[in-house]
Structures are given as C-alpha cells and as structure tokens.
Scaffold this active site. Sequence first.
Site, PDB file in Angstrom:
ATOM      1  N   HIS A   1      71.409  39.593  54.167  1.00  0.00           N
ATOM      2  CA  HIS A   1      71.612  40.167  52.844  1.00  0.00           C
ATOM      3  C   HIS A   1      71.393  39.150  51.727  1.00  0.00           C
ATOM      4  CE1 HIS A   1      74.291  42.395  49.824  1.00  0.00           C
ATOM      5  NE2 HIS A   1      73.403  43.303  50.199  1.00  0.00           N
TER       6      HIS A   1
ATOM      7  N   LYS B   1      69.712  36.586  48.911  1.00  0.00           N
ATOM      8  CA  LYS B   1      68.601  36.611  47.962  1.00  0.00           C
ATOM      9  C   LYS B   1      68.443  35.197  47.408  1.00  0.00           C
ATOM     10  CE  LYS B   1      70.256  41.059  47.812  1.00  0.00           C
ATOM     11  NZ  LYS B   1      71.584  41.532  48.249  1.00  0.00           N
TER      12      LYS B   1
ATOM     13  N   ASP C   1      89.781  31.486  34.794  1.00  0.00           N
ATOM     14  CA  ASP C   1      90.125  30.574  33.710  1.00  0.00           C
ATOM     15  C   ASP C   1      88.881  30.218  32.895  1.00  0.00           C
ATOM     16  OD1 ASP C   1      92.695  30.838  34.602  1.00  0.00           O
ATOM     17  OD2 ASP C   1      92.693  28.977  35.759  1.00  0.00           O
TER      18      ASP C   1
ATOM     19  N   ASP D   1      59.188  24.172  45.758  1.00  0.00           N
ATOM     20  CA  ASP D   1      58.898  22.730  45.813  1.00  0.00           C
ATOM     21  C   ASP D   1      60.154  21.887  46.009  1.00  0.00           C
ATOM     22  OD1 ASP D   1      56.189  23.151  45.532  1.00  0.00           O
ATOM     23  OD2 ASP D   1      56.195  22.910  43.355  1.00  0.00           O
TER      24      ASP D   1
ATOM     25  N   HIS E   1      75.371  46.599  40.367  1.00  0.00           N
ATOM     26  CA  HIS E   1      74.941  45.951  41.605  1.00  0.00           C
ATOM     27  C   HIS E   1      75.359  44.484  41.638  1.00  0.00           C
ATOM     28  CE1 HIS E   1      71.921  44.518  44.674  1.00  0.00           C
ATOM     29  NE2 HIS E   1      72.291  45.665  45.209  1.00  0.00           N
TER      30      HIS E   1
ATOM     31  N   LYS F   1      77.426  40.851  41.784  1.00  0.00           N
ATOM     32  CA  LYS F   1      78.417  40.213  42.651  1.00  0.00           C
ATOM     33  C   LYS F   1      78.784  38.882  41.997  1.00  0.00           C
ATOM     34  CE  LYS F   1      75.121  42.318  45.504  1.00  0.00           C
ATOM     35  NZ  LYS F   1      75.625  43.652  45.519  1.00  0.00           N
TER      36      LYS F   1
END
Length: 426
Positions: free
Chosen positions: A114, A116, A301, A121, A294, A296
């Site tokens: 899952h 991404k 603080d 380089d 979508h 996450k």
Amino acid sequence: MSKRQWHAGNRVRLLENGEAFFPRVFEAIRAAEREVLIETFILFEDKVGLQLHAAVCEAARRGVRVDLMVDGFGSPDLSARFIDSMREAGVHLRVFDPGRRVLGQRLNVFRRMHRKIVVVDGRLAFVGGINYSADHLMDFGPEAKQDYAVEITGPVVDEIHRFMLHAVALGGKGHRWFRRRLKVTADVRNEPTGEAEMMFVVRDNRRHTDDIERHYLAAIRTARERIVIANAYFFPGYRLIKELRRAARRGVDVRLILQGEPDMPIVKTAASMLYHHLLHAGVRIYEYCERPLHGKVALTDGLWSTVGSSNLDPLSLSLNLEANVLIRDPAFNAQLYERLEHLMREACKQVQPDDLQEWSGWRLVRSFFVFHFMRWFPAWARWLPRHAPRLVPAHATDLAEAAASPANQASQGQTPVNRAPQTDCA
C-alpha cells in the site's frame, strides 16, 4: 533493514492533492540523471497514469534506470500495450502479488503493498497517500479525493533510498544484486538542506509489524496542547482509541477529521460506531463533506507531524505494507495545521453529541463487540494469509484484462479521462 532513526537537516514541502503532487513528481522524473524508483498501490490507465507512463518511458530511453512497482490488487486492469511499451522502453515494471481472479473475483485482498514512494537519483524523495489516478484531481468531479504527500531532500532520503533498493532486490535478484546496486550508488550521500528532523517508518509483516502505530501512540501520549488527525479510514486499535480519550480528558484539544462523503459507505458506518466513546471523552470530530477524504496525516502540539500511506484501520495497522515519514519541524507543523484548520472551517461539519442516536440495548451490545474486535484484531491477523514482499515481472502476470475494460479502451485510443475503477481502502 536497520532500526529507524531521526535524521536532522532535511527540507520538507507539503503537497496537497494531485494538482501539487503530480507536476512535481513528473518534473523530477524528467530531470532524472541516473535512477528512478517508484512504489504505488494504484496505477490506473487514465490521464494521470498515461502521464506517468510517458515520463518513465522517456527517462528509460535516455538511459535512466527506472523501477516501477505496483500492487496486484490495487492496479489490476493495465492493458498489454501499456505494460509492453514500458518494458520495450526499458522500464522495469513489477507487480506485488498479482493473484488470479476466481469467478471474476479478486481474492488477494490481504497484505497489500500500500506504499506510495518515489526516489529520484537518491537525492529527492516523495512519500504520501496519493496514487497515480485521475481521481486525485479536482476536475474528476464530486468523487475527487482530498489527499497529501511530501517532497523531501536531505539525509533522510539516504534511508528511503536504501529501503527502496532493498524492495527492488526482493523482485528476484536477491541480496547480492542489492549490495552491488548499493555500492554503485554509494557516492550519493545527502548533505543537510533544511531544518527538519525526520524519520522514515514502515509497517511490514516481518520486523516492523507495528512501528507506525507505536509512533502514533507515543505522539498522542506526549501531546500537551493539541492533536489533529485527518484519516480516511478510521477504525483504529483499542490502544489508540484509549489514548485519544485520555488525551482529551487531560485537557488536550483532540480533533479528528474523518470522511463525511466516503468513497465506501462502510467506512463512515465503522467510524461512527466509535463516536459515542470519543465525543463523551471530549474528542472533537469533524466530517469532511466536500468530497471523499483520502489523507493520512496527523500533528501534535507545534512540532511533530506525520504524512504517509497508513490509514488507521485494521488493514493498514495489521496487514498492509505501509510507509510514513515523521517530521519534527515547527514550520511544517504550522503549515499542515493551517491547511487542516482550513478544511475543518470551510468544508467540514462538526459532529455534536445531539447528532448521535440514543443509546439502546443493541447499540451497547454492538459497541462491546466492536471494542473487543479492535482490541484483539492484531493477534487474529497473524492467522490470515501472509504475502512475503516479493515482486513479479509484469510480463509474467495476467494483468491485461478483456478488451472491454477501460484500460484496453485507453490502449486503443479511447482514453477514459475522468474514469477510475473503485478500489478498496486506497
């Protein structure tokens, strides 16, 4: 992989939605001189996927080593022409656990890849929750997703780069190849570029089974002023719910941004089962109602933040392969808080206790089972099918679907500009 550690001297840039993310990634790929490493859960053959296809093929043709890794469940409908043209250009396309359909149904649901991640380089990295699909762009319409990623330079990129090389090595070439590749890139050592301290954390089914959850718990426990969590699929473990309630009761301003217009109705149903417990402890809940959420991301603080691929649900916390970055940087924390506060103010509905249904005997019984399910799910998950993180060359899979699929329409010139298949828990 070695134990994760904090790295000082990084520069981190928040990228909100596909409008900010895709141009930066494609620009970086076009400017690559030696190597491009990409992992993604979803790659659709729509206008975004075709732009990525063009960018990686062009890079490969001019001699850049390109490794593109997709998940077999998340990216099931790539056409033969799409796959073969990448391979002919020199792109190394691999699939995590492609699986086979049984009576038209995909059964490879558990232990998905899952993550991404992009590394170019060995000097520039992108980490977040944005897939390569048109539903991350505003012009997709009411179902366009709200999401976040970060662009990173600095010493932490060295660790992300090593992790990605190791992931590629699991595609069949083994650790000897990994050591050779690492030796070739050993001259890439990133110097400080900014003020952010950063840590790269992953969740896998071997040595890092609960790392992301543990960092969430530590941040919540040490928070003294505020906690803001924006998470698309919110059905966390028993411990995390308990710590959120404790934080609110000791006076911390705890806010959750959850889906009000979910891409899957069950997402809102599951989260709403927790509303009574959270609201009565003082947690404030906001439902994002403009379009599907979508993201996450989270912050506490004025210092700690996280951005990544991990939802706060059983799939991400106990099954899937995930990757987040943790960030200690007041400036980034303030920017992320400003964007989330804008979301709460302009596009969310705050859930009030009066909005909830009255308690009933059935709701009490259901709540009891929900809480104990969350408490014991991580232990039960160990019995579910395990997928070792191995990659299969794309030409050896049956990813190409029937000619009537949207993917094959694209390969024949009928490009579905604003269509994307629905995929669970993206």
